[in-house]
Design an enzyme around this catalytic site. Structure first.
Site, short mmCIF file in Angstrom:
data_model
loop_
_atom_site.label_atom_id
_atom_site.label_comp_id
_atom_site.label_asym_id
_atom_site.label_seq_id
_atom_site.Cartn_x
_atom_site.Cartn_y
_atom_site.Cartn_z
NE ARG A 88 7.26 1.97 -0.79
CZ ARG A 88 7.83 1.08 -1.33
NH1 ARG A 88 7.23 0.58 -1.71
NH2 ARG A 88 9.06 1.81 -0.77
CG ASP A 109 9.01 11.57 -0.17
OD1 ASP A 109 8.77 10.36 -0.60
OD2 ASP A 109 9.59 11.72 -0.02
NE ARG A 125 3.79 4.40 -6.78
CZ ARG A 125 4.82 3.82 -7.29
NH1 ARG A 125 5.05 3.92 -8.66
NH2 ARG A 125 5.78 3.29 -6.21
CE1 TYR A 164 16.59 7.65 -2.08
CE2 TYR A 164 15.90 8.33 -0.28
CZ TYR A 164 15.68 7.52 -1.35
OH TYR A 164 14.53 6.13 -1.43
NE ARG A 167 0.26 13.03 -6.63
CZ ARG A 167 1.33 12.53 -6.77
NH1 ARG A 167 1.36 10.88 -5.93
NH2 ARG A 167 1.55 12.57 -8.20
#
Length: 387
Positions: free
Chosen positions: A70, A119, A74, A194, A83
């Site tokens: 990651r 992703d 962010r 998921y 973004r």
């Protein structure tokens, strides 16, 4: 590479005794190749001798390699800026934007690898499964997959649909030079979890129940997920990624027996799509201290270790057989520098027992992390000469 006992000698996920190999023809994965093309960064001299690939292959690198899961995300103000107004999955499917985000932490931190920005649910999206990333929630499916009919109705991912991924990789590799790009895919269990739950879950009761209550449906779903993830990873590697990592974010919810019987063969199946390429393969999961040997035995070159288990103990459990990756505790990135520095040095010391060691976090970079701290950690790691 080795395969787990479950995949080689025991009952495989489809209930038959087989090796878990030669599954790549079950999906529309394009024309088979025996190796990477001559112009690939691993083949033309750009990345084969890089610190990262050298460590992954058990050699002595010119400097200690480090990258962060990651790292493209962010924690970077430049990421937040680029973004703005763009949905998560849209940013992954715009090759120019995905490439730019992938490159940002390499420019800022001088890390030894880029990790492809995408992703794990992108293969679902490209196959035509209704899925989106809901802010504050995570991946949410339009319709959970819970019955044999649901699985039978799943669309197949086509090789052509992966072109935005290949294009993003090509753009990225053209800018990276001698810095390797790491491709990645979600492991079949995490992807299937998921799909069964329809959204993130704390305990993954749905997929865990399905394994035992309806093993045939679980097998079919896990195999679908394995082929989708395998094709996703193959697209990245063939387009220019120099290594591939399989993320099993939720495998820690499983006991060893269930992992070995119901999950390991599917992970082996996913990796079967890319073994012939010859790029180093890494397997990482969270909460998987008791599964490390089984995760290695699906057939990988490197095992990632989360922050819960010291690397010297991980190496002992693995018998000193593979290089390790990890495992700085992300929580300490916000601690006073003297505490973080001491921790990083401890991780380096513990990792010295392994055949090779790539520094990383024991999970991803928290969004609130000060980017300057990551840069300082990289500088510290690079200042300590490899032994």
């Amino acid at each position: 590479m080795t395969l787990s006992a479950a995949a080689t000698n025991g009952t495989a996920i489809d209930g038959t005794a087989n090796s878990g190999r030669a599954h790549s023809d079950t999906a529309d994965s394009g024309t088979a190749h025996n190796s990477l093309d001559a112009g690939h960064p691993l083949m033309d001299g750009r990345t084969a001798d890089s610190p990262l690939i050298t460590a992954y292959r058990g050699g002595k690198p010119s400097r200690r390699p480090v990258w962060f899961m990651r790292q493209a995300g962010r924690s970077l103000p430049e990421y937040l800026k680029v973004r703005e107004g763009v949905a998560m999955l849209d940013s992954c499917l715009r090759p120019d934007l995905a490439s730019e985000i992938t490159l940002q932490p390499v420019r800022r931190h001088d890390v030894d690898a880029a990790i492809f920005f995408s992703d794990i649910v992108i293969p679902l999206k490209l196959a035509g499964v209704g899925v989106d990333i809901v802010p504050g929630v995570g991946p949410v499916l339009d319709k959970p997959v819970r019955t044999a009919a649901d699985v039978a109705a799943l669309p197949q991912l086509s090789w052509e649909a992966l072109e935005p991924i290949r294009e993003a990789v090509r753009l990225t590799v053209a800018e990276l030079g001698s810095t390797p790009l790491i491709g990645f895919a979600g492991a079949p269990f995490t992807l299937a979890a998921y799909m069964v739950e329809g959204k993130p879950s704390r305990d993954h009761l749905g997929p865990r129940t399905m394994m035992h209550a309806d093993p045939e449906t679980w097998t079919a779903l896990a195999n679908w997920a394995a082929d989708a993830s395998g094709m996703f990873l193959r697209a990245q590697l063939e387009a220019g990624a120099s290594a591939g990592q399989l993320f099993d974010s939720w495998a820690g919810s499983l006991g060893l027996a269930d992992y070995t019987r119901f999950v390991a063969p599917a992970s082996a199946r996913a990796l079967d799509h890319v073994r012939h390429l010859g790029a180093p393969l890494i397997h990482f999961g969270t909460g998987t201290s008791e599964l490390l040997v089984a995760m290695r035995d699906v057939g990988v070159d490197v095992v990632g270790v989360d922050y819960r288990l010291p690397l010297d103990e991980a190496n002992r459990r693995l018998g000193g057989t593979v290089p390790l990756q990890g495992n700085i505790d992300p929580a300490l990135l916000s601690a006073p520098w003297e505490i973080l520095e001491a921790h990083v040095r401890d991780v380096i010391k513990a990792g010295a027992s392994a055949p090779g060691h790539v520094l990383n976090l024991g999970h991803g970079v928290p969004p609130e992390t000060d980017a300057a701290v990551l840069t300082r950690v990289v500088e510290l790691i690079h200042s300590i000469a490899p032994e």
